[in-house]
Design an enzyme around this catalytic site. Structure first.
Site, PDB file in Angstrom:
ATOM      1  N   ARG A  53       0.831  -1.209   0.000  1.00  0.00           N
ATOM      2  CA  ARG A  53       0.000   0.000   0.000  1.00  0.00           C
ATOM      3  C   ARG A  53       0.861   1.252   0.000  1.00  0.00           C
ATOM      4  NH1 ARG A  53      -4.536   0.686   4.561  1.00  0.00           N
ATOM      5  NH2 ARG A  53      -2.719   1.197   5.838  1.00  0.00           N
ATOM      6  N   LYS A 149      -2.576   6.850   1.097  1.00  0.00           N
ATOM      7  CA  LYS A 149      -2.401   7.214   2.505  1.00  0.00           C
ATOM      8  C   LYS A 149      -1.352   8.323   2.575  1.00  0.00           C
ATOM      9  CE  LYS A 149      -2.133   4.879   6.942  1.00  0.00           C
ATOM     10  NZ  LYS A 149      -3.159   5.649   7.619  1.00  0.00           N
ATOM     11  N   GLU A 182     -16.214   6.797   6.091  1.00  0.00           N
ATOM     12  CA  GLU A 182     -15.399   6.138   7.129  1.00  0.00           C
ATOM     13  C   GLU A 182     -15.250   7.109   8.304  1.00  0.00           C
ATOM     14  OE1 GLU A 182     -11.379   5.411   5.723  1.00  0.00           O
ATOM     15  OE2 GLU A 182     -11.273   7.355   4.753  1.00  0.00           O
TER      16      GLU A 182
HETATM   17  N1  PXG Z   1      -9.171   5.100   7.137  1.00  0.00           N
HETATM   18  C1  PXG Z   1      -8.261   6.076   7.281  1.00  0.00           C
HETATM   19  C2  PXG Z   1      -8.507   7.437   6.777  1.00  0.00           C
HETATM   20  C3  PXG Z   1      -7.057   5.774   7.936  1.00  0.00           C
HETATM   21  O1  PXG Z   1      -6.128   6.708   8.104  1.00  0.00           O
HETATM   22  C4  PXG Z   1      -7.827   3.489   8.243  1.00  0.00           C
HETATM   23  C5  PXG Z   1      -8.984   3.840   7.584  1.00  0.00           C
HETATM   24  C6  PXG Z   1      -7.633   2.077   8.702  1.00  0.00           C
HETATM   25  O2  PXG Z   1      -6.666   1.427   7.884  1.00  0.00           O
HETATM   26  P1  PXG Z   1      -5.749   0.236   8.406  1.00  0.00           P
HETATM   27  O3  PXG Z   1      -4.954  -0.152   7.221  1.00  0.00           O
HETATM   28  O4  PXG Z   1      -4.891   0.785   9.508  1.00  0.00           O
HETATM   29  O5  PXG Z   1      -6.656  -0.817   8.872  1.00  0.00           O
HETATM   30  C7  PXG Z   1      -6.849   4.459   8.423  1.00  0.00           C
HETATM   31  C8  PXG Z   1      -5.582   4.118   9.103  1.00  0.00           C
HETATM   32  C9  PXG Z   1      -2.812   7.370  13.377  1.00  0.00           C
HETATM   33  C10 PXG Z   1      -3.079   6.238  12.526  1.00  0.00           C
HETATM   34  O6  PXG Z   1      -1.698   7.441  13.901  1.00  0.00           O
HETATM   35  C11 PXG Z   1      -4.141   6.198  11.670  1.00  0.00           C
HETATM   36  C12 PXG Z   1      -4.316   5.102  10.885  1.00  0.00           C
HETATM   37  C13 PXG Z   1      -3.492   4.035  10.946  1.00  0.00           C
HETATM   38  C14 PXG Z   1      -2.450   4.095  11.817  1.00  0.00           C
HETATM   39  C15 PXG Z   1      -2.241   5.187  12.605  1.00  0.00           C
HETATM   40  O7  PXG Z   1      -3.676   8.203  13.551  1.00  0.00           O
HETATM   41  N2  PXG Z   1      -5.329   5.116  10.043  1.00  0.00           N
END
Ligand code: PXG
Length: 290
Positions: A53, A149, A182
């Site tokens: 990713r 991301k 989301e």
């Molecule tokens: N939506 C968004 C916008 C995210 O940023 C997810 C969904 C979940 O994705 P994953 O792949 O983690 O299941 C995310 C992920 C943080 C932090 O420090 C945020 C995320 C992941 C890790 C850390 O705020 N968001």
């Protein structure tokens, strides 16, 4: 407390010395990409999926990561080993690199690569959370969308500020048509009449790695899982709602805009998925050993 060691462009340096230039376009413009990853019991969960990713996000931004995927995996594992951790949160950041004032990415040298590893509990830190539906819409898929991301999280931060002002734990963002997208940093699932549903990529969601994992897990357990557009009405009247994310893990939702969700929180399906997800932590088949 001893300082953690942070990887910056090939060097491991103590946290207090881990600095990057103010002319890095990651700082000036949010021009970069990142991943949030977790290690459980000495296994970096879904590391390969996170790496894929990260490279896809970088490709979307036309950032060429100056390392092979294998080299980056080794750098991550070595950073964790040098910090002596078995359970931790891992933040990998790749920026456009040091440039000049002005957006032109051609002024930037090599992309900067930073790896931070820290012990960290579940991000929202609670058993169940309250949500509002934010007035801030998720950026469209034709804008700075969240499939990549990127370091630009203002869209989510504005919604999080609104949640905090309203006394809620987090916010659900709608897409630009009004369908559920989301939460600010987590994907959302609903359960209705035994069926599990989550919004599709067309609603501007990040294709979360925890989201994929839960879809697979639920199907394996025999549940019907649908990726489809969801209305705010369907969210509020769901039997169960839960969020998924690497940092937050799986979080039951107790209310949305002041309406209680379901009859008990966590609901039975959420509870089962949490239990099954727990079993995957530290399973070597789910990631790469430190
Ligand atoms: N939506 C968004 C916008 C995210 O940023 C997810 C969904 C979940 O994705 P994953 O792949 O983690 O299941 C995310 C992920 C943080 C932090 O420090 C945020 C995320 C992941 C890790 C850390 O705020 N968001």
């Amino acid at each position: 407390m001893t300082e953690s060691l942070i990887y910056i462009n090939g060097n491991l340096v103590p946290e207090s010395e881990a600095k990057i230039s103010v002319l890095d376009h990651g700082f000036l413009y949010g021009d970069g990409v990142f991943e949030g990853i977790r290690a459980y019991k000495g296994v970096v969960f879904k590391l390969r999926e996170h790496i894929e990713r990260l490279y896809d996000s970088a490709k979307f931004l036309k950032i060429e990561i100056p390392m092979s995927k294998e080299e980056l995996i080794e750098a991550i594992l070595e950073t964790i080993r040098k910090n002596g951790l078995m359970d931790c949160y891992i933040r990998v950041v790749v920026t456009r690199g040091v440039g000049d004032l002005g957006l032109d990415p051609r002024k930037c040298g090599k992309p900067s690569i930073i790896i931070i590893v820290k012990p960290m509990g579940p991000l929202l830190g609670k058993k169940a959370v309250s949500l509002i539906i934010s007035s801030v819409r998720r950026d469209g898929v034709d804008a700075t969308n969240h499939q990549a991301k990127s370091l630009n999280y203002l869209n989510s931060i504005l919604a999080k500020l609104e949640a905090i002002s309203a006394g809620a734990d987090d916010a659900i963002m709608l897409d630009n048509r009004g369908f559920v997208s989301e939460a600010t940093g987590e994907n959302v699932f609903i359960v209705k009449n035994g069926k599990i549903m989550t919004p599709p990529p067309t609603s501007g969601v990040l294709l979360g790695i925890t989201r994929n994992c839960i879809i697979e897990l639920a199907r394996k357990l025999g549940y019907e899982v649908m990726e489809r557009e969801l209305t705010p009405f369907e969210l509020i009247t769901a039997d169960e709602v839960f969020l998924t994310g690497t940092a937050a893990e799986i979080v039951p939702v107790e209310s949305v805009n002041g309406r209680k969700i379901g009859t008990r929180v966590p609901g039975p399906i959420t509870e089962r998925l949490i239990k099954e997800f727990e079993k995957l932590k530290g399973d070597p088949s789910q990631g790469i050993k430190i």
